[in-house]
Design a protein around this motif. Structure first.
Motif, PDB file in Angstrom:
ATOM      1  N   PRO A  23       0.825  -1.215   0.000  1.00  0.00           N
ATOM      2  CA  PRO A  23       0.000   0.000   0.000  1.00  0.00           C
ATOM      3  C   PRO A  23       0.854   1.258   0.000  1.00  0.00           C
ATOM      4  CG  PRO A  23       0.100  -0.921   2.204  1.00  0.00           C
ATOM      5  CD  PRO A  23       0.856  -1.868   1.310  1.00  0.00           C
ATOM      6  N   ASP A  24       0.225   2.363  -0.357  1.00  0.00           N
ATOM      7  CA  ASP A  24       0.888   3.668  -0.287  1.00  0.00           C
ATOM      8  C   ASP A  24       0.728   4.283   1.095  1.00  0.00           C
ATOM      9  OD1 ASP A  24       1.703   3.807  -3.067  1.00  0.00           O
ATOM     10  OD2 ASP A  24      -0.435   4.036  -3.523  1.00  0.00           O
ATOM     11  N   VAL A  25      -0.312   3.862   1.812  1.00  0.00           N
ATOM     12  CA  VAL A  25      -0.593   4.344   3.164  1.00  0.00           C
ATOM     13  C   VAL A  25      -1.412   3.265   3.868  1.00  0.00           C
ATOM     14  CG1 VAL A  25      -2.672   5.604   2.458  1.00  0.00           C
ATOM     15  CG2 VAL A  25      -1.480   6.293   4.539  1.00  0.00           C
ATOM     16  N   ALA A  26      -1.279   3.192   5.203  1.00  0.00           N
ATOM     17  CA  ALA A  26      -2.049   2.228   5.989  1.00  0.00           C
ATOM     18  C   ALA A  26      -2.814   2.941   7.092  1.00  0.00           C
ATOM     19  CB  ALA A  26      -1.124   1.179   6.598  1.00  0.00           C
ATOM     20  N   LEU A  27      -4.074   2.560   7.265  1.00  0.00           N
ATOM     21  CA  LEU A  27      -4.915   3.022   8.369  1.00  0.00           C
ATOM     22  C   LEU A  27      -5.133   1.817   9.268  1.00  0.00           C
ATOM     23  CD1 LEU A  27      -7.650   4.980   6.397  1.00  0.00           C
ATOM     24  CD2 LEU A  27      -5.746   5.948   7.647  1.00  0.00           C
ATOM     25  N   LEU A  28      -4.701   1.903  10.509  1.00  0.00           N
ATOM     26  CA  LEU A  28      -4.736   0.754  11.411  1.00  0.00           C
ATOM     27  C   LEU A  28      -5.507   1.069  12.680  1.00  0.00           C
ATOM     28  CD1 LEU A  28      -0.924  -0.149  11.223  1.00  0.00           C
ATOM     29  CD2 LEU A  28      -2.773  -1.043   9.775  1.00  0.00           C
ATOM     30  N   ASP A  29      -6.538   0.270  12.949  1.00  0.00           N
ATOM     31  CA  ASP A  29      -7.240   0.359  14.220  1.00  0.00           C
ATOM     32  C   ASP A  29      -6.293  -0.160  15.298  1.00  0.00           C
ATOM     33  OD1 ASP A  29      -9.131   0.436  16.260  1.00  0.00           O
ATOM     34  OD2 ASP A  29     -10.145  -1.391  15.606  1.00  0.00           O
ATOM     35  N   VAL A  30      -6.177   0.552  16.394  1.00  0.00           N
ATOM     36  CA  VAL A  30      -5.262   0.134  17.456  1.00  0.00           C
ATOM     37  C   VAL A  30      -5.753  -1.141  18.130  1.00  0.00           C
ATOM     38  CG1 VAL A  30      -4.291   0.743  19.706  1.00  0.00           C
ATOM     39  CG2 VAL A  30      -4.324   2.430  17.874  1.00  0.00           C
ATOM     40  N   MET A  31      -7.021  -1.182  18.505  1.00  0.00           N
ATOM     41  CA  MET A  31      -7.543  -2.311  19.273  1.00  0.00           C
ATOM     42  C   MET A  31      -8.287  -3.286  18.363  1.00  0.00           C
ATOM     43  SD  MET A  31      -8.710  -0.415  22.784  1.00  0.00           S
ATOM     44  CE  MET A  31      -9.843   0.704  21.973  1.00  0.00           C
TER      45      MET A  31
ATOM     46  N   LEU B 275      -0.949  -1.556  16.756  1.00  0.00           N
ATOM     47  CA  LEU B 275       0.426  -1.217  17.131  1.00  0.00           C
ATOM     48  C   LEU B 275       1.391  -2.309  16.672  1.00  0.00           C
ATOM     49  CD1 LEU B 275      -0.240   0.132  20.734  1.00  0.00           C
ATOM     50  CD2 LEU B 275       0.307   1.493  18.696  1.00  0.00           C
ATOM     51  N   ASP B 276       0.993  -3.571  16.850  1.00  0.00           N
ATOM     52  CA  ASP B 276       1.830  -4.696  16.407  1.00  0.00           C
ATOM     53  C   ASP B 276       1.956  -4.716  14.886  1.00  0.00           C
ATOM     54  OD1 ASP B 276       2.247  -5.543  19.035  1.00  0.00           O
ATOM     55  OD2 ASP B 276       0.509  -6.887  18.992  1.00  0.00           O
ATOM     56  N   VAL B 277       0.860  -4.423  14.191  1.00  0.00           N
ATOM     57  CA  VAL B 277       0.896  -4.364  12.729  1.00  0.00           C
ATOM     58  C   VAL B 277       1.820  -3.241  12.286  1.00  0.00           C
ATOM     59  CG1 VAL B 277      -0.462  -3.984  10.625  1.00  0.00           C
ATOM     60  CG2 VAL B 277      -1.426  -5.332  12.496  1.00  0.00           C
ATOM     61  N   CYS B 278       1.721  -2.099  12.942  1.00  0.00           N
ATOM     62  CA  CYS B 278       2.580  -0.955  12.629  1.00  0.00           C
ATOM     63  C   CYS B 278       4.049  -1.338  12.757  1.00  0.00           C
ATOM     64  CB  CYS B 278       2.242   0.209  13.558  1.00  0.00           C
ATOM     65  SG  CYS B 278       3.184   1.719  13.265  1.00  0.00           S
ATOM     66  N   ARG B 279       4.400  -1.959  13.872  1.00  0.00           N
ATOM     67  CA  ARG B 279       5.795  -2.388  14.078  1.00  0.00           C
ATOM     68  C   ARG B 279       6.236  -3.385  13.010  1.00  0.00           C
ATOM     69  NH1 ARG B 279       3.713  -2.750  19.570  1.00  0.00           N
ATOM     70  NH2 ARG B 279       4.329  -0.862  20.676  1.00  0.00           N
ATOM     71  N   ALA B 280       5.359  -4.328  12.676  1.00  0.00           N
ATOM     72  CA  ALA B 280       5.699  -5.335  11.662  1.00  0.00           C
ATOM     73  C   ALA B 280       5.888  -4.688  10.289  1.00  0.00           C
ATOM     74  CB  ALA B 280       4.609  -6.414  11.598  1.00  0.00           C
ATOM     75  N   LEU B 281       5.037  -3.727   9.943  1.00  0.00           N
ATOM     76  CA  LEU B 281       5.194  -3.021   8.666  1.00  0.00           C
ATOM     77  C   LEU B 281       6.508  -2.246   8.625  1.00  0.00           C
ATOM     78  CD1 LEU B 281       1.554  -1.695   8.093  1.00  0.00           C
ATOM     79  CD2 LEU B 281       2.704  -3.523   6.814  1.00  0.00           C
ATOM     80  N   ARG B 282       6.883  -1.649   9.740  1.00  0.00           N
ATOM     81  CA  ARG B 282       8.145  -0.887   9.804  1.00  0.00           C
ATOM     82  C   ARG B 282       9.367  -1.803   9.684  1.00  0.00           C
ATOM     83  NH1 ARG B 282       6.217   3.242   8.019  1.00  0.00           N
ATOM     84  NH2 ARG B 282       5.259   4.794   9.362  1.00  0.00           N
TER      85      ARG B 282
END
Length: 124
Positions: free
Chosen positions: A46-54, A61-68
């Motif tokens: 994706p060009d951008v990700a929108l992630l629900d925290v809970m 947050l875990d998805v964010c870390r994994a994407l990074r």
């Protein structure tokens, strides 16, 4: 326009986000949880990700870390979506690697504008 990954476990909210972003001309990759979001991102960056925290199973947050951690998704802008509005919650999201943080309930117009803003900053 952009390819937007939307990971949100609430189907009503996810459907609203998908509708508004498609209306704005974006291609949307919906995911009902964190594990699905990572699989989707591995198949089509994706060009951008929108992630629900809970989310159940794997938080945004875990998805964010994994994407990074993944070279192919490490630089995409990430916007966290959450009902958690405490300053410490925002700080946790930003420390996980998020570029922006939107508190629910949110204005669909504001959400679309924030997506456009992070995309412009990223040069997408």
């Amino acid at each position: 326009m952009a390819i937007v990954l939307v990971a949100e476990d609430d189907s009503d909210i996810r459907d609203l986000i998908v509708f508004k972003l498609e209306q704005a001309g974006h291609t949307v990759l919906p995911a009902e949880n964190g594990q699905v979001a990572l699989r989707v991102a591995a198949g089509r960056t994706p060009d951008v990700a929108l992630l629900d925290v809970m989310m159940p199973g794997m938080s945004g947050l875990d998805v964010c870390r994994a994407l990074r951690e993944r070279p192919e998704t490490a630089r995409i802008p990430i916007i966290m979506l959450t009902a958690r509005a405490q300053e410490s919650d925002v700080q946790t999201g930003l420390q996980a690697g998020a570029d922006d943080y939107i508190v629910k309930p949110f204005s669909p117009r504001d959400l679309t504008q924030r997506v456009e803003t992070v995309l412009a900053r990223a040069g997408t």
